[in-house]
Enzyme design. Structure first.
Site, PDB file in Angstrom:
ATOM      1  N   ARG A 117       0.869  -1.178   0.000  1.00  0.00           N
ATOM      2  CA  ARG A 117       0.000   0.000   0.000  1.00  0.00           C
ATOM      3  C   ARG A 117       0.908   1.232   0.000  1.00  0.00           C
ATOM      4  NH1 ARG A 117      -2.019  -3.524   4.095  1.00  0.00           N
ATOM      5  NH2 ARG A 117      -4.114  -4.322   3.623  1.00  0.00           N
ATOM      6  N   LYS A 127      -1.877  -2.350   7.919  1.00  0.00           N
ATOM      7  CA  LYS A 127      -3.068  -1.803   8.590  1.00  0.00           C
ATOM      8  C   LYS A 127      -3.205  -2.367   9.997  1.00  0.00           C
ATOM      9  CE  LYS A 127      -6.293  -0.646   4.859  1.00  0.00           C
ATOM     10  NZ  LYS A 127      -7.611  -0.950   4.287  1.00  0.00           N
ATOM     11  N   HIS A 174      -2.169   2.244  -5.704  1.00  0.00           N
ATOM     12  CA  HIS A 174      -2.841   0.981  -5.404  1.00  0.00           C
ATOM     13  C   HIS A 174      -2.971   0.099  -6.644  1.00  0.00           C
ATOM     14  CE1 HIS A 174      -4.399  -0.501  -1.645  1.00  0.00           C
ATOM     15  NE2 HIS A 174      -5.399  -1.100  -2.248  1.00  0.00           N
ATOM     16  N   ARG A 215      -0.386  -2.470  -6.674  1.00  0.00           N
ATOM     17  CA  ARG A 215      -0.678  -3.553  -5.720  1.00  0.00           C
ATOM     18  C   ARG A 215      -1.652  -4.548  -6.353  1.00  0.00           C
ATOM     19  NH1 ARG A 215      -1.086  -4.821  -0.122  1.00  0.00           N
ATOM     20  NH2 ARG A 215      -3.208  -5.187   0.646  1.00  0.00           N
ATOM     21  N   HIS A 242      -4.040  -9.341   3.750  1.00  0.00           N
ATOM     22  CA  HIS A 242      -5.492  -9.361   3.922  1.00  0.00           C
ATOM     23  C   HIS A 242      -5.849 -10.256   5.100  1.00  0.00           C
ATOM     24  CE1 HIS A 242      -6.266  -8.333  -0.617  1.00  0.00           C
ATOM     25  NE2 HIS A 242      -6.043  -7.255   0.120  1.00  0.00           N
ATOM     26  N   TYR A 283      -9.469 -11.203  -6.836  1.00  0.00           N
ATOM     27  CA  TYR A 283      -8.556 -11.425  -7.961  1.00  0.00           C
ATOM     28  C   TYR A 283      -8.927 -12.667  -8.772  1.00  0.00           C
ATOM     29  CZ  TYR A 283      -6.087  -7.727  -5.678  1.00  0.00           C
ATOM     30  OH  TYR A 283      -5.788  -6.510  -5.116  1.00  0.00           O
TER      31      TYR A 283
END
Length: 302
Positions: free
Chosen positions: A149, A173, A245, A248, A271, A280
């Site tokens: 990110r 995150k 992004h 990514r 994630h 994806y």
């Protein structure tokens, strides 16, 4: 009890109990402050304890007429529901005026991606005869080669790069760390940047461990990275709307296309849920659909 008091308490709750990232925290607080402004100016100083479901519904209706995206509208609802649930849990309100709010139904969101050829075109557009060009090349290669990110890129620490074992420790995150493999090509670019470019800067003491610096020796901002990528995309003649992004998304998509296991991709992207990574697989299915439509003999016969 004022809006400002409860918003401050809500901020503390999200930051320390929900462990929100800075970007998500900023978005939620911005949403609630907009509701506060509406309550004060349009509802004659209605406070957070008096505002009603009908008031909030009307507020969201007025906003929806301004042609914001469905994803933005969905976040408004999520922010407001979280705020009033917090007030109820904190026993400040006995009722929740946002409990029945419903956000717009979101369709499947397929992120924009670049082909490998497009990535190459963007990198070729960089003038690597300058120090800034060498830095920008290294940044793009790390974004694409490690799936970071933009916030993770600008916060990346030299002490979290293990050149010997070829991996990065990424602080993602919610203060969750993960380890991302580092390709030898990317590793060499980082070493060259540190040795030949970064070493020339007079580095701000607070930024001595930060990898990517601006020409003043301080950490870079998200906005600058966006601007650099926008300019390079235009220079490369790519018409897609590209952001940090996008690299990514491209990282994940290209790994999947080349046979990588979805669980490994989940780990590398950081994630928390596999369902986030499964987006994806839809990109891959779209690709398969195009192949059938373009090349299947039955389709050509129509």
């Amino acid at each position: 009890m004022t809006w400002d008091e409860k918003i401050k308490d809500f901020e503390t709750f999200l930051k320390f109990e929900r462990n929100f990232s800075d970007n998500t925290l900023d978005a939620y607080l911005r949403d609630i402050k907009k509701l506060k402004d509406y309550a004060e100016f349009d509802l004659e100083n209605t406070g957070p304890l008096e505002i009603t479901y009908e008031n909030i519904q009307e507020y969201l209706f007025q906003l929806s007429k301004k042609k914001f995206s469905e994803r933005t509208q969905a976040r408004w609802v999520s922010s407001i529901k979280s705020f009033f649930k917090y007030l109820v849990d904190d026993e400040v309100r006995t009722d929740n005026p946002a409990a029945l709010l419903e956000g717009p139904k979101l369709g499947l969101y397929l992120p924009d991606t670049l082909s490998f050829e497009d990535v190459e075109r963007i990198i070729i557009a960089i003038d690597i005869n300058t120090d800034l060009g060498k830095r920008n090349q290294c940044m793009i290669e790390v974004l694409y080669g490690c799936g970071l990110r933009v916030s993770e890129l600008i916060d990346l620490k030299i002490s979290n790069i293990n050149f010997k074992e070829s991996y990065l420790k990424v602080e993602g995150k919610g203060d969750k760390s993960r380890f991302v493999p580092l390709a030898l090509y990317t590793s060499q670019l980082i070493k060259d940047y540190i040795t030949n470019v970064r070493s020339k800067y007079k580095i701000n003491k607070k930024c001595e461990d930060i990898l990517f610096l601006n020409s003043r020796g301080s950490s870079m901002s998200r906005v600058i990275v966006f601007i650099i990528i926008k300019e390079l995309t235009e220079k490369a003649g790519i018409s897609k709307k590209i952001s940090p992004h996008t690299f990514r998304h491209s990282f994940a998509t290209h790994l999947l296309q080349n046979g990588a296991d979805l669980r490994y991709i989940q780990e590398m992207l950081g994630h928390s849920s596999i369902t986030t990574t499964e987006i994806y697989t839809h990109l891959k299915n779209e690709e398969l659909r195009d192949v059938i439509l373009n090349y299947h003999p039955r389709n050509k016969a129509l």
